[in-house]
Design an enzyme around this catalytic site. Structure first.
Site, PDB file in Angstrom:
ATOM      1  N   HIS A 126       0.906  -1.069  -0.038  1.00 41.33           N
ATOM      2  CA  HIS A 126      -0.030   0.030   0.010  1.00 41.33           C
ATOM      3  C   HIS A 126       0.843   1.374  -0.158  1.00 41.33           C
ATOM      4  O   HIS A 126       0.411   2.337  -0.411  1.00 41.33           O
ATOM      5  CB  HIS A 126      -0.960   0.009   1.115  1.00 41.33           C
ATOM      6  CG  HIS A 126      -2.011  -1.042   1.151  1.00 41.33           C
ATOM      7  ND1 HIS A 126      -2.864  -1.139   0.190  1.00 41.33           N
ATOM      8  CD2 HIS A 126      -2.254  -1.775   2.092  1.00 41.33           C
ATOM      9  CE1 HIS A 126      -3.662  -2.343   0.493  1.00 41.33           C
ATOM     10  NE2 HIS A 126      -3.295  -2.694   1.743  1.00 41.33           N
ATOM     11  N   ASP A 140      -3.125 -10.880  -2.360  1.00 37.83           N
ATOM     12  CA  ASP A 140      -3.398 -10.093  -1.172  1.00 37.83           C
ATOM     13  C   ASP A 140      -5.065  -9.985  -1.394  1.00 37.83           C
ATOM     14  O   ASP A 140      -5.377  -9.576  -2.520  1.00 37.83           O
ATOM     15  CB  ASP A 140      -2.751  -8.928  -0.808  1.00 37.83           C
ATOM     16  CG  ASP A 140      -3.007  -8.571   0.627  1.00 37.83           C
ATOM     17  OD1 ASP A 140      -2.239  -8.789   1.540  1.00 37.83           O
ATOM     18  OD2 ASP A 140      -3.882  -7.895   0.910  1.00 37.83           O
ATOM     19  N   ASP A 168      -4.869 -12.855   3.447  1.00 45.05           N
ATOM     20  CA  ASP A 168      -5.875 -12.220   3.954  1.00 45.05           C
ATOM     21  C   ASP A 168      -7.341 -12.668   3.405  1.00 45.05           C
ATOM     22  O   ASP A 168      -8.323 -12.118   3.638  1.00 45.05           O
ATOM     23  CB  ASP A 168      -5.852 -11.014   4.347  1.00 45.05           C
ATOM     24  CG  ASP A 168      -4.984 -10.202   3.418  1.00 45.05           C
ATOM     25  OD1 ASP A 168      -4.898 -10.678   2.144  1.00 45.05           O
ATOM     26  OD2 ASP A 168      -4.730  -8.835   3.687  1.00 45.05           O
ATOM     27  N   HIS A 228      -6.496  -7.280  -0.481  1.00 43.53           N
ATOM     28  CA  HIS A 228      -6.492  -5.681  -0.567  1.00 43.53           C
ATOM     29  C   HIS A 228      -5.637  -5.488  -1.631  1.00 43.53           C
ATOM     30  O   HIS A 228      -4.695  -6.089  -1.994  1.00 43.53           O
ATOM     31  CB  HIS A 228      -5.966  -5.008   0.721  1.00 43.53           C
ATOM     32  CG  HIS A 228      -6.777  -5.344   1.729  1.00 43.53           C
ATOM     33  ND1 HIS A 228      -6.280  -6.361   2.724  1.00 43.53           N
ATOM     34  CD2 HIS A 228      -7.929  -4.825   2.481  1.00 43.53           C
ATOM     35  CE1 HIS A 228      -7.179  -6.448   3.855  1.00 43.53           C
ATOM     36  NE2 HIS A 228      -8.243  -5.408   3.665  1.00 43.53           N
TER      37      HIS A 228
END
Length: 309
Positions: free
Chosen positions: A127, A164, A247, A166
């Site tokens: 991120h 991931d 995740d 996200h």
């Protein structure tokens, strides 16, 4: 040549964003313990520090100074950089080692010292943008590794595969105008950070495939098999880099996909096959998210098992 080399460092356990934070040291401890128990003969190496020069390929001086020069005193409360991302006494060293692991792993696979590598490090990275630490991430570890591969090893086709849950907004933003790097991602949508729409294509080097909450393992596999892996094959990467976030597991508290460890094992094996076909087997994976400890243990072992081939 090592079939698989693992990188980590005790400093990565000393990054403490706060007692109630989900991105806690126990995450990495769970990965190290589970992988070590499952593969007792595996080759672990200490991650070196990334240099400022290596970091500055993808981050500006203000972010480097913010993370490295703030100087949090021992015993002080973490400094909040945003509502999700904190800087504690051990955070700068952890961030240097996490980014340095990727650089060392790229050097190892490019030199032929290891066929593949897995970097069990934290804080995660995907991120972080060129200018901003965010989403639990201080430096963008996978982006530092990709830029090192392009600049130090003169590669022209580096693929970053991000599974991931996200979207890796930072990785995409750093490379969306650089045709040497292809970024491919599946991620839940809607979900933090709110980016990663299919229309976001960079200069033709960004491939996003958002997944709805409740997506099953079968649907996840079909998305990769039918849509993303053919694009990756067509790119003919000279090196594969993997943002390995676990995740998307059905037990994870921060998202709502329905994946399990076998789905991660399957995709990892598919990526290994691409690396064998186009990149002389060269693949470097870096730990990103995953916040249920049982799921993280199971998934990381499945991932390493597939990396071992």
């Amino acid at each position: 040549m090592d079939p698989l080399r693992l990188y980590t460092h005790p400093a990565c356990l000393a990054h403490d964003p706060g007692a109630a934070h989900v991105e806690r040291p126990a995450r990495l401890q769970a990965v190290i313990e589970a992988v070590s128990a499952a593969f007792p003969a595996i080759d672990w190496r200490d991650a070196p520090r990334a240099s400022r020069g290596q970091l500055s390929r993808v981050h500006d001086d203000a972010l480097l100074a913010r993370v490295l020069d703030t100087g949090i005193a021992t015993g002080s409360e973490p400094l909040a950089l945003d509502p999700d991302t904190s800087l504690g006494h051990g955070s700068a060293e952890a961030a240097l080692r996490a980014a340095g692991a990727g650089v060392a792993a790229v050097d190892a696979v490019m030199a032929g010292d290891a066929r593949r590598a897995f970097c069990a490090v934290r804080p995660p990275g995907h991120h972080a943008t060129a200018t901003t630490a965010m989403g639990f991430c201080l430096f963008n570890n996978i982006a530092v590794a990709a830029a090192h591969a392009c600049d130090a090893h003169r590669l022209q086709r580096v693929a970053v595969v991000d599974f991931d849950v996200h979207h890796g907004n930072g990785t995409q933003a750093i490379f969306q105008s650089d045709p040497r790097v292809m970024y491919l991602s599946t991620h839940q949508s809607p979900l933090f950070p709110g980016s990663g729409g299919a229309e976001e294509q960079g200069v033709g080097n960004v491939i996003n495939l958002p997944l709805a909450p409740g997506t099953s393992g079968g649907e996840f596999r079909a998305a990769w098999r039918d849509r993303l892996l053919p694009v990756l094959q067509g790119f003919r990467p000279q090196l594969l880099l993997v943002s390995a976030g676990f995740d998307g597991h059905r037990l994870d508290p921060l998202a709502q996909l329905e994946l399990d460890a076998d789905d991660y094992r399957w995709l990892t094996a598919e990526l290994v096959a691409v690396a064998e076909r186009h990149a002389q087997g060269r693949l470097v994976s870096m730990l990103e998210g995953g916040y249920d400890l049982a799921a993280l243990r199971e998934s990381s072992v499945a991932h390493v098992q597939a990396l071992l081939g």
